[in-house]
Design a protein around this motif. Sequence first.
Motif, PDB file in Angstrom:
ATOM      1  N   ILE A   1       0.836  -1.185   0.000  1.00 23.39           N
ATOM      2  CA  ILE A   1       0.000   0.000   0.000  1.00 23.39           C
ATOM      3  C   ILE A   1       0.876   1.241   0.000  1.00 23.39           C
ATOM      4  O   ILE A   1       0.654   2.154  -0.784  1.00 23.39           O
ATOM      5  N   CYS A   2       1.881   1.276   0.880  1.00 24.56           N
ATOM      6  CA  CYS A   2       2.749   2.455   0.978  1.00 24.56           C
ATOM      7  C   CYS A   2       3.944   2.365   0.031  1.00 24.56           C
ATOM      8  O   CYS A   2       4.599   3.360  -0.225  1.00 24.56           O
ATOM      9  N   GLY A   3       4.228   1.164  -0.475  1.00 25.49           N
ATOM     10  CA  GLY A   3       5.351   1.003  -1.393  1.00 25.49           C
ATOM     11  C   GLY A   3       6.682   0.712  -0.724  1.00 25.49           C
ATOM     12  O   GLY A   3       7.680   0.488  -1.401  1.00 25.49           O
ATOM     13  N   LYS A   4       6.720   0.695   0.585  1.00 26.29           N
ATOM     14  CA  LYS A   4       7.973   0.410   1.301  1.00 26.29           C
ATOM     15  C   LYS A   4       8.106  -1.093   1.521  1.00 26.29           C
ATOM     16  O   LYS A   4       7.115  -1.816   1.557  1.00 26.29           O
ATOM     17  N   PRO A   5       9.339  -1.578   1.680  1.00 21.49           N
ATOM     18  CA  PRO A   5       9.539  -3.021   1.893  1.00 21.49           C
ATOM     19  C   PRO A   5       8.866  -3.509   3.178  1.00 21.49           C
ATOM     20  O   PRO A   5       8.718  -2.759   4.135  1.00 21.49           O
ATOM     21  N   ILE A   6       8.482  -4.781   3.158  1.00 19.74           N
ATOM     22  CA  ILE A   6       7.832  -5.401   4.307  1.00 19.74           C
ATOM     23  C   ILE A   6       8.759  -6.460   4.879  1.00 19.74           C
ATOM     24  O   ILE A   6       9.219  -7.339   4.153  1.00 19.74           O
ATOM     25  N   ASP A   7       9.049  -6.347   6.168  1.00 25.18           N
ATOM     26  CA  ASP A   7       9.906  -7.317   6.856  1.00 25.18           C
ATOM     27  C   ASP A   7       9.015  -8.439   7.383  1.00 25.18           C
ATOM     28  O   ASP A   7       8.275  -8.256   8.343  1.00 25.18           O
ATOM     29  N   LYS A   8       9.092  -9.597   6.729  1.00 29.97           N
ATOM     30  CA  LYS A   8       8.237 -10.726   7.096  1.00 29.97           C
ATOM     31  C   LYS A   8       8.614 -11.344   8.438  1.00 29.97           C
ATOM     32  O   LYS A   8       7.890 -12.179   8.953  1.00 29.97           O
ATOM     33  N   ARG A   9       9.734 -10.931   9.019  1.00 36.67           N
ATOM     34  CA  ARG A   9      10.148 -11.469  10.316  1.00 36.67           C
ATOM     35  C   ARG A   9       9.439 -10.784  11.482  1.00 36.67           C
ATOM     36  O   ARG A   9       9.420 -11.303  12.581  1.00 36.67           O
ATOM     37  N   LEU A  10       8.862  -9.608  11.229  1.00 33.23           N
ATOM     38  CA  LEU A  10       8.168  -8.887  12.299  1.00 33.23           C
ATOM     39  C   LEU A  10       6.863  -9.592  12.649  1.00 33.23           C
ATOM     40  O   LEU A  10       6.193 -10.141  11.782  1.00 33.23           O
ATOM     41  N   LYS A  11       6.521  -9.572  13.896  1.00 30.92           N
ATOM     42  CA  LYS A  11       5.298 -10.230  14.383  1.00 30.92           C
ATOM     43  C   LYS A  11       4.385  -9.201  15.034  1.00 30.92           C
ATOM     44  O   LYS A  11       4.835  -8.170  15.521  1.00 30.92           O
ATOM     45  N   ALA A  12       3.089  -9.485  15.039  1.00 28.49           N
ATOM     46  CA  ALA A  12       2.122  -8.637  15.744  1.00 28.49           C
ATOM     47  C   ALA A  12       2.516  -8.606  17.217  1.00 28.49           C
ATOM     48  O   ALA A  12       3.042  -9.595  17.720  1.00 28.49           O
ATOM     49  N   PRO A  13       2.369  -7.522  17.900  1.00 27.40           N
ATOM     50  CA  PRO A  13       1.642  -6.298  17.578  1.00 27.40           C
ATOM     51  C   PRO A  13       2.484  -5.213  16.927  1.00 27.40           C
ATOM     52  O   PRO A  13       2.086  -4.050  16.943  1.00 27.40           O
ATOM     53  N   ASP A  14       3.630  -5.530  16.350  1.00 26.51           N
ATOM     54  CA  ASP A  14       4.446  -4.517  15.679  1.00 26.51           C
ATOM     55  C   ASP A  14       3.616  -3.853  14.581  1.00 26.51           C
ATOM     56  O   ASP A  14       3.011  -4.530  13.757  1.00 26.51           O
ATOM     57  N   PRO A  15       3.573  -2.511  14.530  1.00 27.98           N
ATOM     58  CA  PRO A  15       2.751  -1.829  13.528  1.00 27.98           C
ATOM     59  C   PRO A  15       3.206  -2.069  12.085  1.00 27.98           C
ATOM     60  O   PRO A  15       2.424  -1.895  11.155  1.00 27.98           O
ATOM     61  N   LEU A  16       4.454  -2.493  11.905  1.00 25.03           N
ATOM     62  CA  LEU A  16       4.943  -2.774  10.555  1.00 25.03           C
ATOM     63  C   LEU A  16       4.931  -4.262  10.229  1.00 25.03           C
ATOM     64  O   LEU A  16       5.502  -4.687   9.228  1.00 25.03           O
ATOM     65  N   SER A  17       4.264  -5.064  11.057  1.00 25.31           N
ATOM     66  CA  SER A  17       4.183  -6.502  10.792  1.00 25.31           C
ATOM     67  C   SER A  17       3.353  -6.746   9.528  1.00 25.31           C
ATOM     68  O   SER A  17       2.466  -5.969   9.190  1.00 25.31           O
ATOM     69  N   PRO A  18       3.655  -7.829   8.813  1.00 27.48           N
ATOM     70  CA  PRO A  18       2.958  -8.094   7.547  1.00 27.48           C
ATOM     71  C   PRO A  18       1.563  -8.683   7.749  1.00 27.48           C
ATOM     72  O   PRO A  18       1.337  -9.464   8.663  1.00 27.48           O
ATOM     73  N   VAL A  19       0.653  -8.265   6.891  1.00 27.18           N
ATOM     74  CA  VAL A  19      -0.705  -8.821   6.849  1.00 27.18           C
ATOM     75  C   VAL A  19      -1.100  -8.968   5.382  1.00 27.18           C
ATOM     76  O   VAL A  19      -0.526  -8.334   4.507  1.00 27.18           O
ATOM     77  N   VAL A  20      -2.096  -9.805   5.129  1.00 27.80           N
ATOM     78  CA  VAL A  20      -2.624  -9.953   3.778  1.00 27.80           C
ATOM     79  C   VAL A  20      -3.768  -8.956   3.618  1.00 27.80           C
ATOM     80  O   VAL A  20      -4.678  -8.897   4.448  1.00 27.80           O
ATOM     81  N   ASP A  21      -3.697  -8.163   2.564  1.00 23.91           N
ATOM     82  CA  ASP A  21      -4.691  -7.130   2.300  1.00 23.91           C
ATOM     83  C   ASP A  21      -5.490  -7.489   1.061  1.00 23.91           C
ATOM     84  O   ASP A  21      -4.945  -8.040   0.101  1.00 23.91           O
ATOM     85  N   HIS A  22      -6.788  -7.209   1.084  1.00 22.26           N
ATOM     86  CA  HIS A  22      -7.627  -7.363  -0.107  1.00 22.26           C
ATOM     87  C   HIS A  22      -7.530  -6.060  -0.893  1.00 22.26           C
ATOM     88  O   HIS A  22      -7.896  -4.999  -0.378  1.00 22.26           O
ATOM     89  N   ILE A  23      -7.024  -6.114  -2.116  1.00 23.15           N
ATOM     90  CA  ILE A  23      -6.869  -4.921  -2.939  1.00 23.15           C
ATOM     91  C   ILE A  23      -8.232  -4.275  -3.163  1.00 23.15           C
ATOM     92  O   ILE A  23      -8.413  -3.082  -2.937  1.00 23.15           O
ATOM     93  N   VAL A  24      -9.185  -5.045  -3.640  1.00 24.92           N
ATOM     94  CA  VAL A  24     -10.576  -4.590  -3.720  1.00 24.92           C
ATOM     95  C   VAL A  24     -11.281  -5.208  -2.510  1.00 24.92           C
ATOM     96  O   VAL A  24     -11.391  -6.433  -2.420  1.00 24.92           O
ATOM     97  N   PRO A  25     -11.722  -4.381  -1.557  1.00 27.81           N
ATOM     98  CA  PRO A  25     -12.351  -4.926  -0.351  1.00 27.81           C
ATOM     99  C   PRO A  25     -13.523  -5.847  -0.676  1.00 27.81           C
ATOM    100  O   PRO A  25     -14.224  -5.643  -1.669  1.00 27.81           O
ATOM    101  N   ILE A  26     -13.717  -6.843   0.167  1.00 28.48           N
ATOM    102  CA  ILE A  26     -14.784  -7.826  -0.043  1.00 28.48           C
ATOM    103  C   ILE A  26     -16.141  -7.124  -0.096  1.00 28.48           C
ATOM    104  O   ILE A  26     -16.969  -7.430  -0.949  1.00 28.48           O
ATOM    105  N   ASN A  27     -16.346  -6.127   0.783  1.00 29.18           N
ATOM    106  CA  ASN A  27     -17.639  -5.431   0.790  1.00 29.18           C
ATOM    107  C   ASN A  27     -17.831  -4.505  -0.415  1.00 29.18           C
ATOM    108  O   ASN A  27     -18.894  -3.931  -0.593  1.00 29.18           O
ATOM    109  N   LYS A  28     -16.789  -4.360  -1.245  1.00 25.15           N
ATOM    110  CA  LYS A  28     -16.901  -3.576  -2.479  1.00 25.15           C
ATOM    111  C   LYS A  28     -16.873  -4.491  -3.704  1.00 25.15           C
ATOM    112  O   LYS A  28     -16.644  -4.039  -4.819  1.00 25.15           O
ATOM    113  N   GLY A  29     -17.033  -5.801  -3.483  1.00 25.22           N
ATOM    114  CA  GLY A  29     -17.113  -6.747  -4.586  1.00 25.22           C
ATOM    115  C   GLY A  29     -15.846  -7.531  -4.863  1.00 25.22           C
ATOM    116  O   GLY A  29     -15.797  -8.310  -5.800  1.00 25.22           O
ATOM    117  N   GLY A  30     -14.811  -7.339  -4.051  1.00 23.42           N
ATOM    118  CA  GLY A  30     -13.571  -8.087  -4.237  1.00 23.42           C
ATOM    119  C   GLY A  30     -13.723  -9.529  -3.800  1.00 23.42           C
ATOM    120  O   GLY A  30     -14.435  -9.831  -2.841  1.00 23.42           O
TER     121      GLY A  30
END
Length: 80
Positions: free
Chosen positions: A1-30
């Motif tokens: 989303i922001c274009g910056k690299p994602i460190d897959k080693r980070l874990k929640a609750p770190d704010p930069l931890s990786p998550v899977v995002d729906h490009i087109v939200p499900i409630n918008k038909g994705g």
Amino acid sequence: ICGKPIDKRLKAPDPLSPVVDHIVPINKGGHPSAIENLQLAHWTCNRQKSDKLFNNKKEEPKVLGNRNLPKSIDWTSYTS
């Protein structure tokens, strides 16, 4: 989303931890599990995006400023 690299080693609750995002939200038909509708994102970026739609078209910035300078250039090769 922001274009910056994602460190897959980070874990929640770190704010930069990786998550899977729906490009087109499900409630918008994705589609919830279509691979072309999924992307890796930072947790905070995904929270800020919420269920908004973004234009994924990459455009060159009109004004060059500190926030849109290239981040991947090796500046050590430049001399003063």
